[in-house]
Scaffold this motif. Sequence first.
Motif, PDB file in Angstrom:
ATOM      1  N   ASN A 421       0.835  -1.197   0.000  1.00 17.62           N
ATOM      2  CA  ASN A 421       0.000   0.000   0.000  1.00 17.62           C
ATOM      3  C   ASN A 421       0.872   1.250   0.000  1.00 17.62           C
ATOM      4  OD1 ASN A 421      -2.362  -1.515   0.115  1.00 17.62           O
ATOM      5  ND2 ASN A 421      -2.290  -1.618   2.359  1.00 17.62           N
ATOM      6  N   PRO A 422       0.758   2.101  -1.026  1.00 21.09           N
ATOM      7  CA  PRO A 422       1.596   3.301  -1.061  1.00 21.09           C
ATOM      8  C   PRO A 422       1.179   4.284   0.021  1.00 21.09           C
ATOM      9  CG  PRO A 422      -0.015   3.354  -2.834  1.00 21.09           C
ATOM     10  CD  PRO A 422      -0.130   2.000  -2.200  1.00 21.09           C
ATOM     11  N   LEU A 423       2.148   5.053   0.475  1.00 19.10           N
ATOM     12  CA  LEU A 423       1.895   6.063   1.499  1.00 19.10           C
ATOM     13  C   LEU A 423       1.644   7.407   0.832  1.00 19.10           C
ATOM     14  CD1 LEU A 423       4.749   5.150   4.020  1.00 19.10           C
ATOM     15  CD2 LEU A 423       2.309   4.708   4.306  1.00 19.10           C
ATOM     16  N   THR A 424       0.800   8.200   1.436  1.00 16.17           N
ATOM     17  CA  THR A 424       0.535   9.551   0.944  1.00 16.17           C
ATOM     18  C   THR A 424       1.661  10.478   1.396  1.00 16.17           C
ATOM     19  OG1 THR A 424      -0.690  10.239   2.915  1.00 16.17           O
ATOM     20  CG2 THR A 424      -1.937   9.120   1.155  1.00 16.17           C
ATOM     21  N   ASN A 425       1.678  11.679   0.844  1.00 13.25           N
ATOM     22  CA  ASN A 425       2.684  12.661   1.249  1.00 13.25           C
ATOM     23  C   ASN A 425       2.573  12.964   2.746  1.00 13.25           C
ATOM     24  OD1 ASN A 425       3.498  12.757  -1.381  1.00 13.25           O
ATOM     25  ND2 ASN A 425       2.679  14.800  -1.806  1.00 13.25           N
ATOM     26  N   GLN A 426       1.357  13.088   3.239  1.00 14.72           N
ATOM     27  CA  GLN A 426       1.170  13.397   4.656  1.00 14.72           C
ATOM     28  C   GLN A 426       1.674  12.256   5.526  1.00 14.72           C
ATOM     29  OE1 GLN A 426      -0.230  16.424   6.102  1.00 14.72           O
ATOM     30  NE2 GLN A 426       0.903  15.412   7.759  1.00 14.72           N
ATOM     31  N   GLN A 427       1.409  11.011   5.117  1.00 14.64           N
ATOM     32  CA  GLN A 427       1.857   9.868   5.907  1.00 14.64           C
ATOM     33  C   GLN A 427       3.382   9.757   5.928  1.00 14.64           C
ATOM     34  OE1 GLN A 427      -0.490   6.909   3.776  1.00 14.64           O
ATOM     35  NE2 GLN A 427      -1.746   6.538   5.596  1.00 14.64           N
ATOM     36  N   VAL A 428       4.026   9.996   4.791  1.00 14.56           N
ATOM     37  CA  VAL A 428       5.496   9.968   4.756  1.00 14.56           C
ATOM     38  C   VAL A 428       6.056  11.063   5.652  1.00 14.56           C
ATOM     39  CG1 VAL A 428       7.538  10.262   3.303  1.00 14.56           C
ATOM     40  CG2 VAL A 428       5.590   8.941   2.461  1.00 14.56           C
ATOM     41  N   ALA A 429       5.432  12.236   5.601  1.00 17.91           N
ATOM     42  CA  ALA A 429       5.881  13.334   6.462  1.00 17.91           C
ATOM     43  C   ALA A 429       5.689  12.989   7.938  1.00 17.91           C
ATOM     44  CB  ALA A 429       5.120  14.615   6.110  1.00 17.91           C
ATOM     45  N   ASP A 430       4.561  12.366   8.286  1.00 18.54           N
ATOM     46  CA  ASP A 430       4.308  12.000   9.681  1.00 18.54           C
ATOM     47  C   ASP A 430       5.328  10.971  10.174  1.00 18.54           C
ATOM     48  OD1 ASP A 430       2.152  13.698   9.785  1.00 18.54           O
ATOM     49  OD2 ASP A 430       0.646  12.138   9.411  1.00 18.54           O
ATOM     50  N   ILE A 431       5.591   9.944   9.372  1.00 17.29           N
ATOM     51  CA  ILE A 431       6.588   8.952   9.776  1.00 17.29           C
ATOM     52  C   ILE A 431       7.958   9.601   9.927  1.00 17.29           C
ATOM     53  CG2 ILE A 431       7.841   6.888   9.040  1.00 17.29           C
ATOM     54  CD1 ILE A 431       5.316   5.913   7.689  1.00 17.29           C
ATOM     55  N   SER A 432       8.335  10.434   8.949  1.00 10.89           N
ATOM     56  CA  SER A 432       9.645  11.086   8.992  1.00 10.89           C
ATOM     57  C   SER A 432       9.800  11.926  10.247  1.00 10.89           C
ATOM     58  CB  SER A 432       9.829  11.967   7.748  1.00 10.89           C
ATOM     59  OG  SER A 432       9.771  11.209   6.566  1.00 10.89           O
ATOM     60  N   ASN A 433       8.798  12.709  10.580  1.00  7.86           N
ATOM     61  CA  ASN A 433       8.889  13.573  11.751  1.00  7.86           C
ATOM     62  C   ASN A 433       8.931  12.761  13.041  1.00  7.86           C
ATOM     63  OD1 ASN A 433       8.918  16.023  10.321  1.00  7.86           O
ATOM     64  ND2 ASN A 433       6.697  15.992  10.101  1.00  7.86           N
ATOM     65  N   VAL A 451       7.895  16.081   0.690  1.00 13.71           N
ATOM     66  CA  VAL A 451       7.729  14.733   0.144  1.00 13.71           C
ATOM     67  C   VAL A 451       7.393  14.807  -1.342  1.00 13.71           C
ATOM     68  CG1 VAL A 451       6.487  12.563   0.350  1.00 13.71           C
ATOM     69  CG2 VAL A 451       6.965  13.900   2.406  1.00 13.71           C
ATOM     70  N   GLN A 452       6.518  15.740  -1.718  1.00 10.03           N
ATOM     71  CA  GLN A 452       6.172  15.890  -3.131  1.00 10.03           C
ATOM     72  C   GLN A 452       7.395  16.298  -3.939  1.00 10.03           C
ATOM     73  OE1 GLN A 452       3.166  15.097  -4.584  1.00 10.03           O
ATOM     74  NE2 GLN A 452       4.402  15.351  -6.441  1.00 10.03           N
ATOM     75  N   GLN A 453       8.229  17.140  -3.366  1.00 10.83           N
ATOM     76  CA  GLN A 453       9.465  17.535  -4.048  1.00 10.83           C
ATOM     77  C   GLN A 453      10.345  16.330  -4.329  1.00 10.83           C
ATOM     78  OE1 GLN A 453      12.149  21.194  -3.130  1.00 10.83           O
ATOM     79  NE2 GLN A 453      13.057  19.524  -1.964  1.00 10.83           N
ATOM     80  N   SER A 454      10.417  15.413  -3.367  1.00  9.69           N
ATOM     81  CA  SER A 454      11.183  14.195  -3.570  1.00  9.69           C
ATOM     82  C   SER A 454      10.555  13.342  -4.670  1.00  9.69           C
ATOM     83  CB  SER A 454      11.264  13.399  -2.260  1.00  9.69           C
ATOM     84  OG  SER A 454      12.079  12.254  -2.410  1.00  9.69           O
ATOM     85  N   ARG A 455       9.232  13.251  -4.674  1.00  3.19           N
ATOM     86  CA  ARG A 455       8.555  12.495  -5.740  1.00  3.19           C
ATOM     87  C   ARG A 455       8.829  13.113  -7.114  1.00  3.19           C
ATOM     88  NH1 ARG A 455       4.493   8.964  -3.621  1.00  3.19           N
ATOM     89  NH2 ARG A 455       3.690   9.578  -1.575  1.00  3.19           N
ATOM     90  N   ASP A 456       8.941  14.434  -7.157  1.00  6.77           N
ATOM     91  CA  ASP A 456       9.139  15.144  -8.423  1.00  6.77           C
ATOM     92  C   ASP A 456      10.593  15.114  -8.889  1.00  6.77           C
ATOM     93  OD1 ASP A 456       6.453  15.755  -8.465  1.00  6.77           O
ATOM     94  OD2 ASP A 456       6.719  17.745  -7.582  1.00  6.77           O
ATOM     95  N   GLY A 457      11.482  14.516  -8.085  1.00  4.75           N
ATOM     96  CA  GLY A 457      12.871  14.409  -8.526  1.00  4.75           C
ATOM     97  C   GLY A 457      13.859  15.237  -7.743  1.00  4.75           C
ATOM     98  N   GLY A 458      13.430  15.892  -6.669  1.00  7.94           N
ATOM     99  CA  GLY A 458      14.359  16.638  -5.843  1.00  7.94           C
ATOM    100  C   GLY A 458      14.268  18.139  -6.054  1.00  7.94           C
TER     101      GLY A 458
END
Length: 497
Positions: A421-433, A451-458
């Motif tokens: 199951n893919p994680l949303t941007n908010q979920q990745v941010a929550d785990i990271s924090n 997170v979106q910036q990372s998805r877009d290539g940095g």
Amino acid sequence: MMPAARSAHVVSDPGSPRPRAWLRLGLGAALWLGLAAGAAAQAPAEADARLLERGRSLAIAADCLACHTQAGGGKPYAGGYPINSPLGVIYASNITPSRTAGIGDYSEADFARALREGVRKDGARLYPAMPYTSYTLITDEDMKALYAYFMKGVAPVDEPAPVTRLPFPFSVRASMLGWNLLFLDNRRYTPDPSKSEQINRGAYLANALAHCGSCHTPRNALMAEDAGRALGGGPVGPWYAPNISSDPVAGIGGWSEDELVQYLRTGRVAGKAQAGGMMAEAVENSFQHMPETDLRAIAAYLKSTAPVGPESAADSKRPAGTAYDQGRAASDEARRRGLDSQTATASLKSGAALFSGYCASCHQSSGAGSANQAYPSLFHNTATGAGTAANLVATILYGIDRNVGDQHVLMPRFDQKSYVNPLTNQQVADISNYVLASYGNPDLRVTPADVQQSRDGGPVPLLAKAQPYLVPGGVAVLVVLLLLLLAWRRVCRRRSR
């Protein structure tokens, strides 16, 4: 009187050689000549074999396979690997000896010019995603061996690689002529007589063949390496290539040579770092296959480099990967268990709950990882304790995947291409924090936009941000120049009356 008939047995002069002796001498001479001819024929064959083997080892050190082979079983050196540069996707070219799709019609001079100057046989300019600014240091002797290997030691593949199509004006390859005039120092490596043979060998490997600076040196506004912060670290797509200068806080000054060699060989050092992204590819395709002496030479050289200090105050607080409050997360994670019903839906709403559901089974509730560190600890870890959270976010999104020897190191990816199951941007941010606050640098904060910036290539560099305005800006400049020219001509005409 007729002479007596000769006897069937010829009686020779005792002082002359017997016919059987002549026969032996003739056979010996023929055998000697045959052996000499065989040795003469064997000598070039052995020399060619040594040259090809040398070229093969140089291609490994230069990590050619990683970029010029598609992941997932692509044909070696057939190209097609997509390099997600800030200016767009650049496809690696076919560098097999195919005469229709590769470099089979390249002379040695053509080959050397492509590697050292970024110019193809047809005159088209290469983009610096091909690290020719590093390969320009390769010696003539090594260039000869590389050419021999790619012409005779690589199987030809008659399948053209996809064509790179960058947006205008970056699609105008001729613009690289000006870039090269500004940033290409076309020279060969020269040993430093004040340094040891080992350090000079390491400098040649790191700066010419392994092109470490291509990733680990930050770029300026025109996407050239910033020589003032050589090996000082910088973004590479969604990942961040860390500082590998000798600085004891921001760089690898606190690492031992043995730890550096272990990292290059395996991609991990327990309690310090795990290789991901392009570094994992470099370990898999290049470093693990290099001789121990070469890895030690690289380690010795890195330890001898000029230290490049922290880029920001956040980096200077403590060495990367230093542990933070290791116990608090364990109690938080333990309290999470059993709070939600087994049939509850959308119950993973906090960083703690997401960590418990997605991460704790491998990295443990304490964040200490597995006993053998196959699943690494989250404290004393450069991904969580650095001054940037880029590698933590990229690891969650894209996972870790590298083969070292007979061991496959795998962490699943949790982006939209994930098999789980893919994680949303908010979920990745929550785990990271949650991870940063519990095990890493608590001064960092990850947002869904990060997170979106990372998805877009940095991070998008200034040059790429300016791309939409370059054409209208250029037109505006031409219009202004034209108006100035017309005004000047009018003034000149008035004066001439």
